[in-house]
Scaffold this motif. Structure first.
Motif, PDB file in Angstrom:
ATOM      1  N   UNK A   1     -33.746  14.146  -5.514  1.00  0.00           N
ATOM      2  CA  UNK A   1     -32.878  14.825  -6.479  1.00  0.00           C
ATOM      3  C   UNK A   1     -31.470  14.924  -5.885  1.00  0.00           C
ATOM      4  N   UNK A   2     -30.475  14.771  -6.744  1.00  0.00           N
ATOM      5  CA  UNK A   2     -29.098  14.618  -6.278  1.00  0.00           C
ATOM      6  C   UNK A   2     -28.185  15.710  -6.815  1.00  0.00           C
ATOM      7  N   UNK A   3     -27.317  16.206  -5.941  1.00  0.00           N
ATOM      8  CA  UNK A   3     -26.229  17.125  -6.305  1.00  0.00           C
ATOM      9  C   UNK A   3     -24.952  16.690  -5.619  1.00  0.00           C
ATOM     10  N   UNK A   4     -23.817  17.203  -6.109  1.00  0.00           N
ATOM     11  CA  UNK A   4     -22.527  16.837  -5.530  1.00  0.00           C
ATOM     12  C   UNK A   4     -21.761  18.090  -5.113  1.00  0.00           C
ATOM     13  N   UNK A   5     -20.913  17.907  -4.081  1.00  0.00           N
ATOM     14  CA  UNK A   5     -20.008  18.989  -3.631  1.00  0.00           C
ATOM     15  C   UNK A   5     -18.641  18.352  -3.356  1.00  0.00           C
ATOM     16  N   UNK A   6     -17.585  19.146  -3.508  1.00  0.00           N
ATOM     17  CA  UNK A   6     -16.240  18.607  -3.309  1.00  0.00           C
ATOM     18  C   UNK A   6     -15.436  19.531  -2.366  1.00  0.00           C
ATOM     19  N   UNK A   7     -14.415  18.920  -1.749  1.00  0.00           N
ATOM     20  CA  UNK A   7     -13.474  19.681  -0.927  1.00  0.00           C
ATOM     21  C   UNK A   7     -12.097  19.048  -1.077  1.00  0.00           C
ATOM     22  N   UNK A   8     -11.067  19.869  -1.056  1.00  0.00           N
ATOM     23  CA  UNK A   8      -9.677  19.396  -1.150  1.00  0.00           C
ATOM     24  C   UNK A   8      -9.068  19.277   0.238  1.00  0.00           C
TER      25      UNK A   8
ATOM     26  N   UNK B   1     -22.043  13.200  -2.206  1.00  0.00           N
ATOM     27  CA  UNK B   1     -23.228  13.033  -3.062  1.00  0.00           C
ATOM     28  C   UNK B   1     -24.455  13.185  -2.166  1.00  0.00           C
ATOM     29  N   UNK B   2     -25.216  14.223  -2.438  1.00  0.00           N
ATOM     30  CA  UNK B   2     -26.342  14.573  -1.553  1.00  0.00           C
ATOM     31  C   UNK B   2     -27.666  14.365  -2.288  1.00  0.00           C
TER      32      UNK B   2
ATOM     33  N   UNK C   1     -32.600  20.830  -8.725  1.00  0.00           N
ATOM     34  CA  UNK C   1     -31.550  20.089  -8.033  1.00  0.00           C
ATOM     35  C   UNK C   1     -31.179  20.845  -6.764  1.00  0.00           C
ATOM     36  N   UNK C   2     -30.852  20.130  -5.695  1.00  0.00           N
ATOM     37  CA  UNK C   2     -30.536  20.804  -4.434  1.00  0.00           C
ATOM     38  C   UNK C   2     -29.187  21.517  -4.505  1.00  0.00           C
ATOM     39  N   UNK C   3     -29.062  22.533  -3.688  1.00  0.00           N
ATOM     40  CA  UNK C   3     -27.789  23.252  -3.563  1.00  0.00           C
ATOM     41  C   UNK C   3     -27.046  22.692  -2.354  1.00  0.00           C
ATOM     42  N   UNK C   4     -25.794  22.285  -2.556  1.00  0.00           N
ATOM     43  CA  UNK C   4     -25.038  21.659  -1.473  1.00  0.00           C
ATOM     44  C   UNK C   4     -23.560  22.068  -1.547  1.00  0.00           C
ATOM     45  N   UNK C   5     -22.976  22.357  -0.403  1.00  0.00           N
ATOM     46  CA  UNK C   5     -21.518  22.594  -0.303  1.00  0.00           C
ATOM     47  C   UNK C   5     -21.018  21.864   0.940  1.00  0.00           C
ATOM     48  N   UNK C   6     -19.704  21.570   0.975  1.00  0.00           N
ATOM     49  CA  UNK C   6     -19.105  20.990   2.189  1.00  0.00           C
ATOM     50  C   UNK C   6     -17.893  21.827   2.577  1.00  0.00           C
ATOM     51  N   UNK C   7     -17.730  21.956   3.885  1.00  0.00           N
ATOM     52  CA  UNK C   7     -16.599  22.718   4.428  1.00  0.00           C
ATOM     53  C   UNK C   7     -15.808  21.808   5.367  1.00  0.00           C
TER      54      UNK C   7
ATOM     55  N   UNK D   1     -28.678  19.874   6.218  1.00  0.00           N
ATOM     56  CA  UNK D   1     -28.694  19.025   7.407  1.00  0.00           C
ATOM     57  C   UNK D   1     -29.662  17.857   7.286  1.00  0.00           C
ATOM     58  N   UNK D   2     -30.581  17.930   6.309  1.00  0.00           N
ATOM     59  CA  UNK D   2     -31.583  16.872   6.141  1.00  0.00           C
ATOM     60  C   UNK D   2     -31.432  16.273   4.751  1.00  0.00           C
ATOM     61  N   UNK D   3     -31.419  14.958   4.677  1.00  0.00           N
ATOM     62  CA  UNK D   3     -31.289  14.280   3.398  1.00  0.00           C
ATOM     63  C   UNK D   3     -30.376  13.084   3.518  1.00  0.00           C
ATOM     64  N   UNK D   4     -29.927  12.592   2.384  1.00  0.00           N
ATOM     65  CA  UNK D   4     -29.036  11.441   2.359  1.00  0.00           C
ATOM     66  C   UNK D   4     -27.651  11.905   1.922  1.00  0.00           C
ATOM     67  N   UNK D   5     -26.608  11.563   2.734  1.00  0.00           N
ATOM     68  CA  UNK D   5     -25.248  12.038   2.494  1.00  0.00           C
ATOM     69  C   UNK D   5     -24.334  10.831   2.251  1.00  0.00           C
ATOM     70  N   UNK D   6     -23.670  10.805   1.105  1.00  0.00           N
ATOM     71  CA  UNK D   6     -22.737   9.730   0.787  1.00  0.00           C
ATOM     72  C   UNK D   6     -21.391  10.359   0.419  1.00  0.00           C
ATOM     73  N   UNK D   7     -20.353  10.000   1.244  1.00  0.00           N
ATOM     74  CA  UNK D   7     -19.021  10.563   1.024  1.00  0.00           C
ATOM     75  C   UNK D   7     -18.132   9.560   0.290  1.00  0.00           C
ATOM     76  N   UNK D   8     -17.248  10.103  -0.538  1.00  0.00           N
ATOM     77  CA  UNK D   8     -16.229   9.287  -1.198  1.00  0.00           C
ATOM     78  C   UNK D   8     -14.973  10.132  -1.338  1.00  0.00           C
ATOM     79  N   UNK D   9     -13.836   9.461  -1.576  1.00  0.00           N
ATOM     80  CA  UNK D   9     -12.575  10.177  -1.716  1.00  0.00           C
ATOM     81  C   UNK D   9     -11.761   9.517  -2.817  1.00  0.00           C
ATOM     82  N   UNK D  10     -11.011  10.313  -3.547  1.00  0.00           N
ATOM     83  CA  UNK D  10     -10.225   9.767  -4.659  1.00  0.00           C
ATOM     84  C   UNK D  10      -8.833   9.360  -4.188  1.00  0.00           C
TER      85      UNK D  10
END
Length: 323
Positions: free
Chosen positions: A315-322, A308-309, A244-250, A273-282
């Motif tokens: 292959x998909x991984x997720x990262x979160x930020x507050x 969701x990257x 699974x890919x490693x992903x973080x967001x800042x 920087x390369x791939x498919x990026x899908x953002x969502x918010x709660x």
């Protein structure tokens, strides 16, 4: 001397007995208790049956043990066909011989078409013969014009041909569904033993579970051996398990005001920087597809932004930020 067997046809002209390679022989006739003589007896051939003659050898005035010479008289010759193997897998030759020599021998039967000679005493049944049952017959003739015949069966068994396949050979390590690998066997009517590597199976299908593996390439091999003990070719395929890919967001900032000073948009910087990026918010919030979070479009409060990257291997991984 070595025990010897000599065959004659009924009423054939017999020769005085002899043992090839031995001299100074003493002949006892048909009984060990007879007085020996150096004159070899000539067997009678007017009656069918077996007669045993006894003989010894004298070397340096010392007499050997007595050996037997068996004379067989029959109404016809009974040749014996010797096969290196009576049953083989297709592609294997068979060596053929006769138990004794004859003036003439002629081979026939369904196997004769695949002999390298139909008149040799020791022909070869060729490896080009297709699978199937065969009959091999020989007709022989000796120096007395006595004849005889014999037959044997030869079985050539099918050699199976196999191939293996899977619907998909690349998977992410997160996939928990078993992937089926199927073997095709030709001819399909054969039964036998299935041998796999890197999977556990005793049939023509095997299961591969990506989530049970560490990310790597796995070579799956398969071979089938028929009940006739004929092995197939070995076929293989590579099952690839991706990590699974490693992903973080800042976020550009984590605290903003809904309006006024410090109310500019928050942007998200992903570690890839390369791939498919899908953002969502709660929390009922909204966020742009490029990851821009606008305070003006959202009520005051705390939000969790999720990315969701998906990488080039799907292959998909997720990262979160507050924020």
């Amino acid at each position: 001397p070595t025990p010897t067997t000599i065959s004659y046809c009924l009423n054939a002209t017999a020769q005085p007995l002899a043992i090839a390679g031995y001299s100074n022989l003493l002949w006892y006739g048909t009984s060990k208790t007879n007085t020996p003589t150096t004159t070899a007896p000539t067997p009678l051939t007017n009656t069918e049956g077996n007669t045993i003659y006894y003989v010894s050898q004298v070397v340096d005035q010392c007499e050997s043990d007595i050996a037997e010479v068996t004379v067989i008289v029959k109404s016809k010759l009974e040749p014996q066909i010797n096969l290196s193997k009576a049953e083989v897998c297709a592609g294997t030759a068979i060596n053929i011989s006769l138990s004794q020599g004859y003036v003439k021998q002629t081979w026939s039967g369904t196997a004769a078409s695949y002999l390298n000679s139909t008149t040799m005493a020791a022909p070869e049944f060729l490896a080009t013969a297709p699978a199937g049952p065969y009959t091999l017959t020989v007709d022989v003739e000796d120096a007395s014009s006595c004849t005889g015949t014999a037959s044997v069966a030869i079985q050539v068994n099918e050699v199976p041909v196999v191939s293996i396949s899977a619907d998909d050979v690349t998977h992410c390590v997160s996939v928990t569904d078993a992937q089926t690998i199927t073997a095709k066997i030709t001819p399909s009517t054969l039964t036998g033993t299935h041998t796999w590597t890197n999977v556990s199976s005793t049939s023509s299908t095997a299961s591969f579970v990506p989530s049970s593996k560490t990310p790597d390439d796995y070579k799956i091999t398969y071979q089938f051996t028929s009940d006739d003990n004929c092995p197939s070719n070995v076929d293989s395929l590579i099952m690839t398990v991706y990590a699974l890919p490693s992903i973080t967001i800042t976020p550009s900032k984590t605290d903003v005001c809904k309006s006024g000073i410090n109310s500019s948009d928050i942007t998200m910087s992903p570690s890839q920087t390369v791939g498919n990026f899908v953002y969502s918010v709660d929390n009922g919030g909204t966020i742009a597809s490029n990851g821009t979070f606008s305070p003006a479009s959202n009520a005051a409060g705390d939000y969790i932004v999720t990315l969701t990257y998906t990488d080039a291997n799907s292959c998909t991984s997720k990262a979160i930020a507050d924020v």
